[in-house]
Structure formats: C-alpha cells, structure tokens
Design a protein around this motif. Sequence first.
Motif: not given
Length: 605
Positions: A369-391
């Motif tokens: 995850l650290a490698y991925y963050a360093q290479s793909s998230l340092s430009d301001g991109s984000q990982i989208s995770c699902p919320p607790q509730q579907s709505d």
Amino acid sequence: MVGTNSSRFNVDEEGKRRATLLKRVHVVRTRGERIQVSFDSKGQPIGKEGDELQSWIGVLAREHIPIWIADFRSADLEPRKERVWLEVKTSFTVDESHKKQVLKSCGESAKCFRYDLYQAFVRDHIDEETVWQRPAKVVNNYPTISQDDWERFITYRRTADFKRLSQQGSEIRKKSKYGSTTGRDGYRKRDQEIFEQTGEYADRYVIWRDTRLKPDGEYKNPSIKIIGEAIIAALERTVQELCAKHGINRETMAEEEAPPTVDQHNSFKASCTLNEKEADASEVQPTPNASKECQLFLTDFINGGEVLVAIGRAYMDCVPTDTVHGIPLGERNRAGRKKLQSQPEVQQQTEEEVPTFDFNEIPVEMRPLAYYAQSSLSDGSQISCPPQQSDEMPIYIGYEDVFHFITYKEISASSIMVYISYLSDCCARAGLDQCFEFISSFLVSPVQQNVDRVAYIRERADNIIRIITNVPRGRLVLMPYNSGQHWILAVINPWDDSVLYFNHLRNDLGEDFQQLIMLALNDWKLLVGRGITKRRNCKTLIQTARCPIQQGNVQCGNFVLGFMREITLNVDGLALLQNKTSYTEDDLNLVRQEWTTYVMSFIQY
C-alpha cells in the motif's frame, strides 16, 4: 444550593415544568418540513402553530443567547440573532417581514430566562462563594450553559451597574397596581378571541381591561373598572371634538359610501397614493439590488432524500457599490464572481509538501500500500472505499491518510470510517449486524473553528438524534469522537440511557463531549417518550470505562480501532475490553494490517 425560587427549575418534583424541546417541531425539522403559521393584521402569530412558534423562540433564546449578555441590542449578538432567525425559518413558514417581531420576542424570552436563573440560584446567594459553581439543575437541563458562561453571568450580576438597574426595575414594578390576570401572551390571545367572536380587532383599552378580569368576571381591582370607564369617556370626548371640528355628522357617516381603496404599491416611502406613471406601469422595475430567494439543500445520507439547511438571497446583477442592510456587497460577495485558484497552482503546492516513506521502517505487510500511495496517490488521486451504509457517500483515502496511518502518526477521520466499514462487513458476515450501530466521527467531532459554539453543539447533537432514533432496543451505538488531537470511543445504549466512554489517556475531555451527549440524549428522550430506563434523578448515566492505557503520544486512533474490534467481533466484547489491561504491539499491528488489506482491496490497477 438547596431550594429555588422558580418552578421552572424544580425538575425533580411531580408535575413541575421541565426544560423542553418541542417534540413536534423537532420531528418536523428532521423531515425537512416546516410548520405553517398564520398571523393576524397586527403581525402576531395566532392559533396552535403560533403558540408553538412562541415556545420555539423561547427554546432558541435559551440555546443561542448567552446568559451573561447585558443588552440584547449589542452588535456582538448579530450573528446569534441571525442564527435564531435561520432556525425559525427552517422550522416555520415565517415571512421576512416578521423578522423584527421574532427577534424582539427572542430578546424578551432571553431576558425572562436570565431573570428566572437569577431569582432561583443567585439572588439569595450572591455574596457566597458557592454561587460561582453551576447548580446541578442547570448542568442537567441546560448543557449549553458552560461554566465560563455561568461565571460571566455571576460577575455581571455583582456589578454596581446591574444593582442600580435592578433597583430601578423594582421601584417601577411597585408602581404597577393593575397587573394582568392572564398568562404568557395574554394580550395576543385575548385579541384573537375577540376577533374570532366579532370579526374585528378590539381597541387597546378593551384588551387592557379584559386581561384584568378574574375567572368569575369580576375585576381584579375595583379601580380597574373606573379606569376603563374613564378611558372610554375620554375617547368619546375626543371623537366628538374631532367630528365637530371637521363638520362630520356621526349618525349619517356610517351610511355614506366608503371611498374606494387601492392596493399598496411597491414604494420605498410607502406613500398612500399612486402617481400616474406608477399606475400605468405593467410591472415594477427591479432595483439595482434585485435578488432572488434561494435555498441550500444537503443530501441526507442517513435517512435519504435532501434536507433544507439554509435560506438566503442571491444578488446576481449588481455592482460592488450596491448595499444590503447598509453594507456594500463588494466584488467578493457578488454571486458567481469569486476567483478560484487554478488547478496547476494547487498541484504544484501539493507536490512540494508531499512527505516520502522510509520503506525500511514499514512492516512488510504494509509495504504494497505504501508503494502504491507513493507512485499513484502523491498527485492528489484518491482511493474510493465503500461506506458503512449503501446510501452514504463513499469514503476517500488520499496520500496523507495512508502516510499517517502506515508511519504511525495521527490518523484521520477518513481512516477511522474505513475501518468502521470493514467491521460492518465482518459483523454482517457473522450475523452480528443487528447488534451494533456506528456514528460517523465527521458528524460529531468538533472540527470547525471560530463558529457559534452553542449552535455547533446543537447541530452535532441533531446528527446523533437522527441516527439513534432508528436504533431498536438492545443495540449498542459506537461513536468515535475526537476532542482535539485525541481520539476516544463512546458506547451509547440509548434505551438504557447510559454512555460508556473509553479514554485511554485518562485525561479530561473538556465540556464539549458531555454537553453534546447530554443534549442529544435529553432531546431524544423527549421524542421517544416511553420505554427508556428510568432513574431517580432522570439524568443520563455517563461512565468512564476501564480500558488499556495508551503509552505513546500518537496511538490514540489505533487504540480506538482496537476497541471497536474488541467490542464487535467478540462475544461479550464489552466486558472483555474492560478487563484488558494493555495492548501489545502485535495487537495494534493486527488492526493496522486489517485496515491496510481492506484499503488495498479497493485499488483499481
């Protein structure tokens, strides 16, 4: 202090008045609806809805107007007055023309509340040291009154200026020989009764006279009848003199045809006649400050739909010198004119501040995850995770969230919410999803600065109420809360009217947490009404729970994740956690590895 002088605060006695938040108003607010209020020709609210409006104004006065304020006309109160007006418009259909009357009523309610507090707790103890401590009944029933507010209230009541004004008021009150026999809003209600009976509003002297009658129809004071008859005689003489002066025959005046009336036009000076140009105009030309009413809606991710949160006006076509309430709009205040910083400038600033990982210091399981963050998230991109509730909205994890979590620094609210989503999935697979409910830390933690403290607590308490309203009996509510660079966990049992909070630093949480919990649960109890565990003093039980003690300075967020895991994924997890004396490095790493693996599962390569 034992014994009070005002029944408002005798909350432990049967049948006495309690501090209330109107149930119907609160239910309507949570639905995003408003109560329709009617007004008479004098601008007074009428009917049941009018009474509710008056009561709601009293509630808002107690919540938003500080008890230490000496003058309601103070310029420092303007933001609070605007907040009261917004709260009223959010719950009731009230036109802008009634704003002055609403705020006047708010000032009167705040003044009466301060008087009741003084009479009940201060007057007889003004020179005692114990007067500086908030009475228990104030703490229990008015959590928005902080200790600092109380001390400032006492300080002013001890000044020579207040004593002089109080003495003047007492002297004036002694001269009042003809007190009204009615209760709150007696003049307004009597006026409405006469209108409903006769179709006309009575003169002021009639209202004055009628509100001094006893239930048996006799006057409270015999001289009131004499004064009333004298007023009538004086009015009759005045009418006769005017008729004689202008040559009016009163007997034939009623039979004469009434002069035609015209609609009042939109004139700044409100003149009584229309000029020819205005009469011929097909429509009123807009002024330079022409505006449109606008409404701000936010998506309700908990109950679905949208919620009205603000009502305002948009000034679309204007110049910087145009004014609103005497204040120039200016370039920055014009709708749609604000200049935003360009995206390349933001990007450049972000790249300069991005920290880098030391991979030799990172556990092996977390390096992907650290490698991925360093290479793909340092430009301001984000990982989208699902919320607790579907709505609910997705949870977004950025580079800073990952960096802080993996390098064992303070973790963000987004990181907390991701793990809550993970635990929800685990509970659902194990069939435990009906045992626990979670409250987002975004909804309850005091993250905003330089805001109206009372209104902000009210807003966050409403968020708690909306969630626990749908919680069935036996279900526990887990609420991560950040009191300011420190995470704790609150476990709420609404139907048992109790709260356990796990504070692994054992330090003082401050007043915000307790006031938030007390305000939310007290209002929720008023909504539910029945079925809640009753205690002798009707006070919510807030207890400090035993838990492992944090040794480092930045582990609090990881401890909260561990607490939630212990409670939700183990049988009798609450008891097990309270019997646990410490957390090892392996215990904390287990939680961190689960978080890392869960986030990795949502990466799209």
